[in-house]
Scaffold this active site. Sequence first.
Site, PDB file in Angstrom:
ATOM      1  NE  ARG A  47      -4.015  -2.088   1.969  1.00  0.00           N
ATOM      2  CZ  ARG A  47      -3.927  -3.103   2.806  1.00  0.00           C
ATOM      3  NH1 ARG A  47      -3.040  -3.096   3.772  1.00  0.00           N
ATOM      4  NH2 ARG A  47      -4.731  -4.122   2.681  1.00  0.00           N
ATOM      5  CE  LYS A  88      -2.419  13.286 -14.124  1.00  0.00           C
ATOM      6  NZ  LYS A  88      -2.958  13.835 -15.385  1.00  0.00           N
ATOM      7  CD  GLU A 135       3.583  15.464 -22.988  1.00  0.00           C
ATOM      8  OE1 GLU A 135       3.169  16.537 -22.520  1.00  0.00           O
ATOM      9  OE2 GLU A 135       2.862  14.448 -23.108  1.00  0.00           O
ATOM     10  CE  LYS A 187       3.630  16.626 -14.752  1.00  0.00           C
ATOM     11  NZ  LYS A 187       3.581  15.385 -15.484  1.00  0.00           N
ATOM     12  CD  GLU A 190      -5.766  15.825 -14.496  1.00  0.00           C
ATOM     13  OE1 GLU A 190      -4.587  15.427 -14.545  1.00  0.00           O
ATOM     14  OE2 GLU A 190      -6.622  15.520 -15.326  1.00  0.00           O
ATOM     15  NE  ARG A 239      -0.799  16.302 -12.584  1.00  0.00           N
ATOM     16  CZ  ARG A 239      -0.013  15.499 -11.902  1.00  0.00           C
ATOM     17  NH1 ARG A 239      -0.050  15.494 -10.594  1.00  0.00           N
ATOM     18  NH2 ARG A 239       0.819  14.689 -12.539  1.00  0.00           N
ATOM     19  CG  ASN A 296      -4.729  16.171 -19.039  1.00  0.00           C
ATOM     20  OD1 ASN A 296      -3.729  15.466 -18.960  1.00  0.00           O
ATOM     21  ND2 ASN A 296      -5.631  16.233 -18.081  1.00  0.00           N
ATOM     22  CG  HIS A 325      -2.226  15.006 -23.202  1.00  0.00           C
ATOM     23  ND1 HIS A 325      -1.501  16.132 -23.536  1.00  0.00           N
ATOM     24  CD2 HIS A 325      -1.326  14.159 -22.631  1.00  0.00           C
ATOM     25  CE1 HIS A 325      -0.239  15.971 -23.174  1.00  0.00           C
ATOM     26  NE2 HIS A 325      -0.107  14.780 -22.633  1.00  0.00           N
ATOM     27  CG  HIS A 339      -4.540   9.988 -23.922  1.00  0.00           C
ATOM     28  ND1 HIS A 339      -4.931  10.462 -22.702  1.00  0.00           N
ATOM     29  CD2 HIS A 339      -3.181  10.001 -23.892  1.00  0.00           C
ATOM     30  CE1 HIS A 339      -3.879  10.737 -21.959  1.00  0.00           C
ATOM     31  NE2 HIS A 339      -2.795  10.472 -22.659  1.00  0.00           N
ATOM     32  CG  HIS A 368       2.135  10.325 -24.909  1.00  0.00           C
ATOM     33  ND1 HIS A 368       0.763  10.399 -24.804  1.00  0.00           N
ATOM     34  CD2 HIS A 368       2.610  11.314 -24.100  1.00  0.00           C
ATOM     35  CE1 HIS A 368       0.427  11.366 -23.961  1.00  0.00           C
ATOM     36  NE2 HIS A 368       1.535  11.941 -23.524  1.00  0.00           N
TER      37      HIS A 368
HETATM   38  N1  GLY Z   1       1.029  14.312 -17.957  1.00  0.00           N
HETATM   39  C1  GLY Z   1       0.068  15.171 -17.355  1.00  0.00           C
HETATM   40  C2  GLY Z   1       0.167  15.214 -15.871  1.00  0.00           C
HETATM   41  O1  GLY Z   1       1.106  14.716 -15.292  1.00  0.00           O
HETATM   42  O2  GLY Z   1      -0.715  15.742 -15.239  1.00  0.00           O
END
Ligand code: GLY
Length: 341
Positions: A116, A138, A180, A208, A218, A222, A226, A229, A233, A245
Amino acid sequence: MRRVTVPLPDRSYEVVVGSGAVAALGDLIPASAQRAVVVTQPGIPSQFRELAAYVPGVAVDVVEIGVGEVAKSLNTIQQVTQSFAGVGLTRNDVVIGAGGGMVTDVAGFAAASWHRGTAVVHVSTSLLGMVDAAIGGKTGVNLPEGKNLVGAFWQPSGVVCDLAALATLPPREMRCGLGEMAKYHFLTGDDLLALDLDERIARCVEIKAEIVAADEREGGRRALLNYGHTLAHALETATDHDLAHGEAVAIGLVFAAELAYELGRIDAGRVDEHRAVVAREYDLMTTPSVDVDIDELVALMHRDKKAIAGLTFALDGSNGIEVVTGVDEQRVRSALERFLP
Ligand code: GLY
């Protein structure tokens, strides 16, 4: 060497950027760790897989995972966590993700799940990983139904971005990182290409880090990360990952501008600017090179994790880039019809 802090309330961590940054790995490992499992892949240069010399006093084992999006799966998580069990990794120990974005996403999710929650440190070896995937916590794996559908937020204890890893990176993977980076260009207006590579990577990490610190889970801001994106995706899944990607993100950025234009949010000049930055400055594709089906793309975009209130996109407009929910499907189809070759 540059050190950028990701300033989170109770678990800030450092990202070390520069040639030879891997030598700082020992500084990033939790003091409690007596054992480390390095999760890596075939093809990652030996100086970034054989890490025992940088973590004296820590017993190091290595587990390799498969290459390609197909290996970014729950089966791989089972294989990796079984290897943790095999060597007796405890919750006080550490997982090291050594590779590109796919490796660090898998290593991070395995660490998040193991007992965990076990510490993870990333040694990022791709440009895309350094400016995006390894930063911000993430983690996750794909399902046949879509990308990154199973995962967790699990912040690393530190990240190494050693520029020496980029010397042998295939051109296509460099281009993925540039996709990116182009996103950060539109989010901030920064002329990133004017900076030296180490400064450029550190600046992307700073951008970032600031966004992640403001909205780790998010809930709002955040989601701006995206940008480009939603279509990206869908393109990755529709092309069975023939489009990588970062390539798909570059295309998704230009489509996001087309859609913003379709919705009256920006003028044609701003769409041209997106196309020019992506194609001329970053030297990336602005439309897919393979046939894609609009119905399939729309269905995939409806299944996107971000689509909690209808089709959802980060879109440019008079207030800058913001998240727009419930976008009318017909307008998306019109923009796609105009956009696709
Ligand atoms: N790749 C987008 C993020 O980390 O929120």
